[in-house]
Design an enzyme around this catalytic site. Sequence first.
Site, mmCIF file in Angstrom:
data_model
loop_
_atom_site.group_PDB
_atom_site.id
_atom_site.type_symbol
_atom_site.label_atom_id
_atom_site.label_comp_id
_atom_site.label_asym_id
_atom_site.label_seq_id
_atom_site.Cartn_x
_atom_site.Cartn_y
_atom_site.Cartn_z
ATOM 1 N N ASP A 192 0.755 -1.297 0.070
ATOM 2 C CA ASP A 192 -0.012 0.187 0.015
ATOM 3 C C ASP A 192 0.840 1.193 0.002
ATOM 4 O O ASP A 192 2.011 1.290 -0.046
ATOM 5 C CB ASP A 192 -0.897 0.100 1.317
ATOM 6 C CG ASP A 192 -2.411 0.467 1.085
ATOM 7 O OD1 ASP A 192 -2.463 1.564 -0.052
ATOM 8 O OD2 ASP A 192 -3.122 0.367 1.688
ATOM 9 N N ASP B 231 -9.661 3.741 -3.699
ATOM 10 C CA ASP B 231 -10.375 2.354 -3.428
ATOM 11 C C ASP B 231 -11.942 2.489 -4.170
ATOM 12 O O ASP B 231 -12.447 3.428 -4.152
ATOM 13 C CB ASP B 231 -10.699 2.745 -1.899
ATOM 14 C CG ASP B 231 -8.983 2.414 -1.161
ATOM 15 O OD1 ASP B 231 -8.334 2.276 -1.868
ATOM 16 O OD2 ASP B 231 -9.166 2.295 0.053
HETATM 17 C C1 GLA Z 1 -5.907 1.581 1.295
HETATM 18 C C2 GLA Z 1 -5.895 0.597 0.228
HETATM 19 C C3 GLA Z 1 -7.277 -0.626 0.456
HETATM 20 C C4 GLA Z 1 -6.985 -1.165 1.597
HETATM 21 C C5 GLA Z 1 -6.934 -0.103 2.906
HETATM 22 C C6 GLA Z 1 -6.424 -0.842 4.240
HETATM 23 O O1 GLA Z 1 -6.975 2.487 1.304
HETATM 24 O O2 GLA Z 1 -6.090 1.214 -0.931
HETATM 25 O O3 GLA Z 1 -7.290 -1.345 -0.605
HETATM 26 O O4 GLA Z 1 -5.705 -1.835 1.638
HETATM 27 O O5 GLA Z 1 -5.688 0.947 2.509
HETATM 28 O O6 GLA Z 1 -5.977 -0.032 5.102
#
Ligand code: GLA
Length: 655
Positions: free
Chosen positions: A158, A214
């Site tokens: 990430d 996301d």
């Molecule tokens: C980010 C990523 C997500 C998830 C969250 C976890 O937002 O893009 O896909 O992994 O972190 O905290």
Amino acid sequence: MSRRTVVGAVILGLLAWAVPGTALGEEPADDVGLAPTPPMGWNSWNKFHCDIDEELIRETADAMVSSGMRDAGYEYVNIDDCWMAPTRDQNGRLRPDPERFPNGIKALADYVHDRGLKLGIYSSAGTATCQGLPASLGYEEIDARTFAEWEVDYLKYDNCNNQGIPAKERYAAMGKALAATGRPIVYSICEWGSDDPWLWGNEVGGDLWRTTGDISDTWGSVMTLLDQQVGLEPYSGPHGWNDPDMLEVGNGGMTDTEYRAHMSLWALLNAPLLAGNDLRSMSATTLEILTDPDVIAVNQDWGGQQGSKRRDDGDSEVWAKPMSDGGVAVVLPNRASKAATIAARPAELGLPKARHYAVHDLWADTVEGTTGVIRATVPSHGAAMFVVRPHEGADLPPAVTVELDAPTYVERGAPVAVRARITNDGRPAIDEIEVDLTAPDGWTVSPSNPQRIPAVPGGTSKTLTWELAPDGGGAPGPVEVRSEATWAYDGDGFDETASTRYVVADPLPAGEHFVSDLTWADASNGWGPVERDRSNGEMEAGDGNPITIAGTRYEKGLGVHAPSVVTFYPAERCTRFASLVGVDDEEGGEGSVTFEIWGDGERLAASAVKRGGEAATPLEAELAGVDVLELRVTDAGDGIDFDHGDWAEATVVCG
Ligand code: GLA
């Protein structure tokens, strides 16, 4: 395209990497990479967030096997954020949360491997994960070694808490550390597309890279992510996939029709297929959507290119992907709030000229013949999915489409004309066509029902019409009308259902009014409901704040969230709409949107991109002759996060 070499990768930069945009269609000569096709599996985040433990992971692995998902191709069981303890151990190594993962990750990997599956884990190229737990920036080598010792097979890496260090540098450090372990570990770069990872993801050892922020479990989110894939096609291929984020299928926020469209589009985009639902308790329909063998086959087929948008008619789109056997996979999404008939021609799909084509409908499991046009009636927020192949002879049942048509808005009390058009795109005729139309209580259908047509020859259409009279019904709001058509071909019976929808509305009243004091005919909003005289706020109705743009407060207006459409029904009786537009202060200066005024499907006026913190600007349009007025707010092309738009002091003048 290239691949990540895992043996002897001492100096990453000296290995043979792809030049981004390498000629498409080149199969890798030696298939040593880890993701020759888009990875398939499951990830804990979308459904469970931080509410995870080893029992969930074990039960998910079991469910992947018992449900048939493993046999359908799903392989990775991926633990997302929150698996780790809040501190490293005395040797500086990451360790699992002792309460939720008491037996450790290695034991979990063994459990998963024993079931013929693989285990994935998560960290961030930052000082902490997105949930504030220890992450790998500066600890790349020790963490990669730890993952390898645990026999982990996949790392999602990430981008939170990255300290402003250039992305490529941070992701290269982990790519190098993973390669140095000698263990094959799929490297999933979760950089959200911020710094164009498709340009350097392969070079730093990535097998896939997120292209967007996301996903959330809404149709608006799926459509926004889809739009962000346009233009990225050249960067995706064996061993380096564009990742528009994980699946939401089965999580409850969308209809099954929407989930089928989500799955169809992700398959066509060669997206990694990572289910994000609770595999232990999914419905039969969810499982069917996730495991349709023909849909998965499209995703796993490298025909030389990721699927791409071939035509955009507003709410109706045509997407296609070449298949390695010479066929073409086609997805026809319909973003509108009612069913639409979408047609495509072989040339725009990249099909060779032929006298006949076989059209395999992947969700309906039928194969029909067409002499050219590929056509489908697609429900609102749905998608048809086909594989089309040139076909010798006219032996297949002809492809028939039933399209129901009604005006979008009708005035309260007025009758409505509904039309069914039956189109035969095959060569032979169909006969004994009957169409039965059903309207809800309170509407009288005339003249006759069912209606019959003796035959529809190949290459022609026939139309039937009805008048629907409000007979006690006709209150403002949407009305769904359905048809069931049956016909015969070569002694066999066929049937197809179709639907359409019209909205009964009262024309806007005479005089000058704040639109927030009027009844809208229809509304859609990216986050929670549209608010009157408040900002958008969150998911609940009425939870916004006083409308405030760059410190100025406005008593009246609409508070919306991109993507949003609020529809009014002037019925050609209004002359002018005017508003002040801007992003609400409630997101602390974040967010970027555009405001658009549409009349009868045409854009009458549009703002520049408005960003959080900027003062409101006027936006207005003349409405003479406009039947249907739409106030639209878009995400300005960068995703919908923080996009709280205000139509401040919006007024309409009607005669
Ligand atoms: C980010 C990523 C997500 C998830 C969250 C976890 O937002 O893009 O896909 O992994 O972190 O905290």
